[in-house]
Design a protein around this motif. Structure first.
Motif, PDB file in Angstrom:
ATOM      1  N   LEU A 104       3.653   8.275  -2.296  1.00 47.43           N
ATOM      2  CA  LEU A 104       2.766   8.952  -3.240  1.00 47.43           C
ATOM      3  C   LEU A 104       2.664  10.383  -2.710  1.00 47.43           C
ATOM      4  N   THR A 105       3.400  11.300  -3.333  1.00 44.69           N
ATOM      5  CA  THR A 105       3.561  12.650  -2.811  1.00 44.69           C
ATOM      6  C   THR A 105       2.630  13.631  -3.496  1.00 44.69           C
ATOM      7  N   VAL A 106       1.903  14.381  -2.682  1.00 39.66           N
ATOM      8  CA  VAL A 106       1.032  15.446  -3.178  1.00 39.66           C
ATOM      9  C   VAL A 106       1.770  16.761  -2.994  1.00 39.66           C
ATOM     10  N   LEU A 107       1.894  17.530  -4.066  1.00 42.52           N
ATOM     11  CA  LEU A 107       2.487  18.866  -3.987  1.00 42.52           C
ATOM     12  C   LEU A 107       1.358  19.884  -4.132  1.00 42.52           C
TER      13      LEU A 107
ATOM     14  N   MET B 118       0.844  -1.172   0.000  1.00 38.89           N
ATOM     15  CA  MET B 118       0.000   0.000   0.000  1.00 38.89           C
ATOM     16  C   MET B 118       0.896   1.244   0.000  1.00 38.89           C
ATOM     17  N   ALA B 119       0.517   2.237  -0.768  1.00 40.18           N
ATOM     18  CA  ALA B 119       1.270   3.491  -0.859  1.00 40.18           C
ATOM     19  C   ALA B 119       1.125   4.309   0.415  1.00 40.18           C
ATOM     20  N   THR B 120       2.134   5.109   0.692  1.00 42.93           N
ATOM     21  CA  THR B 120       2.113   6.076   1.778  1.00 42.93           C
ATOM     22  C   THR B 120       1.879   7.439   1.153  1.00 42.93           C
ATOM     23  N   ILE B 121       0.804   8.105   1.524  1.00 44.43           N
ATOM     24  CA  ILE B 121       0.487   9.412   0.955  1.00 44.43           C
ATOM     25  C   ILE B 121       1.116  10.503   1.815  1.00 44.43           C
ATOM     26  N   ILE B 122       1.935  11.316   1.150  1.00 40.76           N
ATOM     27  CA  ILE B 122       2.656  12.404   1.803  1.00 40.76           C
ATOM     28  C   ILE B 122       2.184  13.721   1.194  1.00 40.76           C
ATOM     29  N   ALA B 123       1.641  14.603   2.009  1.00 49.38           N
ATOM     30  CA  ALA B 123       1.244  15.936   1.547  1.00 49.38           C
ATOM     31  C   ALA B 123       2.399  16.887   1.838  1.00 49.38           C
ATOM     32  N   PHE B 124       2.919  17.540   0.809  1.00 48.07           N
ATOM     33  CA  PHE B 124       4.049  18.469   0.917  1.00 48.07           C
ATOM     34  C   PHE B 124       3.510  19.853   0.628  1.00 48.07           C
TER      35      PHE B 124
END
Length: 192
Positions: A128-131, A1-7
């Motif tokens: 899984l990075t959110v910019l 499962m992906a780890t969602i990172i909000a940057f």
């Protein structure tokens, strides 16, 4: 499962709208675009480079995808951000099923963010990075899909603009902090 990172880049009062350029996002008559530019330094750039080198996929709202990639792919000077953005797998969340994605390695997630991203999260591994993508990030927090939050908090109060917060209650565990030479505090949190 992906780890969602909000940057995310925010002011002290939580404004995240248009940190990069005056014309980035003028919705609602916002006049302070480009507010983050005077605070850039080597510490912040090195940290952003480290985060980009983590690899993994990127997740965007459609507006941020168009703006961010449109900017970085037309920057004439070589930089590590352009290559990372272009080469990474990119997932773009939109309710509009008919939009065309203009950059390589891009996949449309058409529908409601909480549903499409939850499904994607189950099928991917790694970060899984959110910019940016404020509207998307608020929806993901509301659905309890964000695992990590990286905040670049700028020593500035604008008093107006779209804010990151205004969400349901979110509890965070501080993992790491780093001050820059310009007063920006970079903080990494795990979301409980």
């Amino acid at each position: 499962m992906a780890t969602i990172i909000a940057f995310e880049s925010v002011t002290l009062d939580g404004v995240m709208q248009a940190p990069g350029r005056p014309d980035e996002d003028t919705r609602g008559g916002f006049e302070y675009g480009g507010w983050a530019a005077p605070y850039q330094d080597e510490v912040g750039a090195r940290f952003a480079g480290e985060e980009m080198s983590r690899g993994g996929a990127m997740l965007f709202g459609r507006r941020t995808y168009d703006d961010l990639l449109g900017f970085w792919t037309t920057t004439p000077e070589p930089n590590p951000f352009t290559d990372a953005l272009v080469n990474a797998p990119k997932y773009v969340v939109s309710r509009d099923r008919d939009i065309r994605l203009g950059y390589p390695n891009s996949t449309l997630l058409a529908g409601e963010a909480s549903e499409t991203v939850a499904q994607l999260r189950r099928t991917l591994d790694g970060p899984l990075t959110v910019l940016g993508s404020g509207k998307l990030v608020r929806a993901l927090f509301g659905a309890r899909l964000v695992d990590e939050l990286v905040l670049q908090q700028y020593p500035l109060v604008l008093g107006t603009g779209t804010t990151l917060f205004g969400l349901t209650r979110v509890e965070l565990d501080l993992q790491r902090t780093m001050p820059t030479t310009t007063g920006v505090i970079i903080a990494q949190y795990a979301v409980r």
